[in-house]
Design an enzyme around this catalytic site. Structure first.
Site, short mmCIF file in Angstrom:
data_model
loop_
_atom_site.label_atom_id
_atom_site.label_comp_id
_atom_site.label_asym_id
_atom_site.label_seq_id
_atom_site.Cartn_x
_atom_site.Cartn_y
_atom_site.Cartn_z
N PRO A 77 -7.73 -17.24 43.34
CA PRO A 77 -8.59 -18.20 42.53
C PRO A 77 -9.87 -18.60 43.30
O PRO A 77 -9.59 -19.04 44.45
CB PRO A 77 -8.06 -19.36 41.97
N CYS A 78 -11.11 -18.48 42.59
CA CYS A 78 -12.57 -18.54 43.56
C CYS A 78 -12.85 -19.98 43.23
O CYS A 78 -13.90 -20.41 44.03
CB CYS A 78 -13.53 -17.60 43.06
N GLN A 79 -12.39 -20.87 42.58
CA GLN A 79 -13.00 -22.17 42.33
C GLN A 79 -13.46 -22.84 43.56
O GLN A 79 -14.28 -23.56 43.65
CB GLN A 79 -12.16 -23.06 41.33
#
Length: 384
Positions: A77-79
């Site tokens: 996940p890139c958040q």
């Protein structure tokens, strides 16, 4: 030989779909979000799906896959790496630890190749204070016997009708025998000009605000482009094609917004939407489809925001691909406030915006297959 892959953080399955279309057998996948996992399971019935946190996968079970898995793929996940998220305030979210979890799986499985996707912010982000993500990833892979490389790819160069620049860390056990960058097939210097927004979606049933249905709707016209024909393969119509409900006042505002603009005129003057409701330009690629695109863009010619199906077309998901879960979802804060935290899953819009465009994944998969099968022999695995 047919390469076999494990897809981590598989989401709704865009990366898996592209790899499969390239000829790679994705035999195992992992996804923690319930609705994204439902979408994946429906569209990839032959792939064994492990639901749950990747950090809870038993290491002994993974080690049993040594020699069976040629490629570990996935996008943590890139958040935590996006400069649009909490990183801008100096925070290091828990998602950043999932890069280490991904690399732990690589260590246990020891595939021939590794493919990790992320946002451009991964280049400069930190996994934790003092530990930069990209150097950490490269060093860990090198210590495991891999030669890593960094690719920066623009999706429009591979036939995707929407802008999307992403980085890919690719690694080969031993060393690369060829440049792993797939050759662009669209854009400057390529045989084809970039696909446009309307080239992708102009054949879909026209809708006014609040119209449409989640279930199958028949096509109302013939395809107007080769791309549209390819997206229709295997389907008699479209699903997930529901327009957001807008008030008459909002529709009237949208009517005044020209392509490429996000401003509208009224008796009170000119008002500009700061970060949403931009009308897409029909004869060029769409702007980037993000996880929260539901209010970002107005259809190029219709006075409403995009449907999930239109965004899926712009991301190169074929019409036969069905998205599960709710179309949109209220904020997590509101769900928590109302005691509905169990509903905080990824909506259809989130799933599509988070995904790797299948056509981009296919280009990567085809390049990795070419390298792996061009006299490349799998190195002898040494226990570490």
């Amino acid at each position: 030989m047919q390469l076999k892959a494990l897809d981590l953080f598989a989401g709704c399955g865009g990366l898996s779909l592209g790899l499969e279309d390239a000829g790679i057998d994705v035999i195992l996948a992992n996804e923690v979000d319930a609705w994204a996992a439902d979408t994946y399971a429906h569209n990839h019935p032959d792939t064994h799906l492990l639901r749950g946190d990747v950090r809870n996968i038993v290491r002994g079970d993974l080690r049993a896959l040594r020699g069976e898995i040629d490629l570990v793929a996935g996008g943590p996940p890139c958040q935590g790496f996006s400069v649009a998220g909490r990183r801008q305030f100096g925070e290091v979210p828990f998602q950043n630890t999932l890069v280490e979890a991904y690399l732990n799986v690589v260590e246990e499985v020891r595939p021939l190749m590794v493919l990790m996707e992320n946002v451009a912010g991964f280049r400069t982000a930190q996994l934790r204070p003092g530990v930069r993500a990209l150097p950490f990833t490269f060093e860990r892979l090198k210590n495991l016997g891999y030669e890593p490389a960094l690719l920066t790819l623009q999706a429009t160069n591979y036939g995707v009708p929407s802008l999307r620049s992403r980085i890919f860390v690719v690694a080969m056990l031993g060393s690369w025998t060829d440049d792993p960058t797939p050759v662009p097939t669209f854009g400057v210097g390529a045989a084809n000009k970039p696909r446009s927004c309307l080239e992708a979606i102009s054949d879909l049933p026209a809708l006014e605000a609040g119209q449409g249905a989640e279930g199958l709707q028949p096509y109302t016209s013939l395809p107007f482009s080769a791309y549209q024909s390819s997206m229709r393969a295997g389907s008699t119509g479209v699903t997930n094609h529901v327009a957001m409900s807008h008030t008459t006042r909002i529709v009237r505002r949208f009517q005044t917004i020209p392509p490429g603009s996000s401003s509208y005129r009224s008796t009170e003057g000119v008002t500009v939407y700061k970060s949403n409701n931009q009308r897409l330009i029909g004869d060029i690629p769409s702007l980037c489809i993000t996880a929260n695109f539901q209010s970002n863009y107005i259809h190029p010619v219709q006075n409403r925001n995009l449907t999930a199906r239109e965004a899926a077309r712009l991301m190169t998901f074929p019409d036969r691909y069905l998205f599960k879960g709710k179309r949109t979802l209220m904020s997590k804060k509101l769900l928590d406030k109302e005691g509905r935290s169990d509903e905080a899953n990824l909506s259809q819009y989130n799933q599509i915006g988070n995904s790797v465009p299948p056509l981009l994944a296919r280009a990567l998969g085809e390049k990795l297959i070419a390298i792996a099968t061009a006299g490349q022999k799998r190195p002898v695995l040494v226990a570490r």
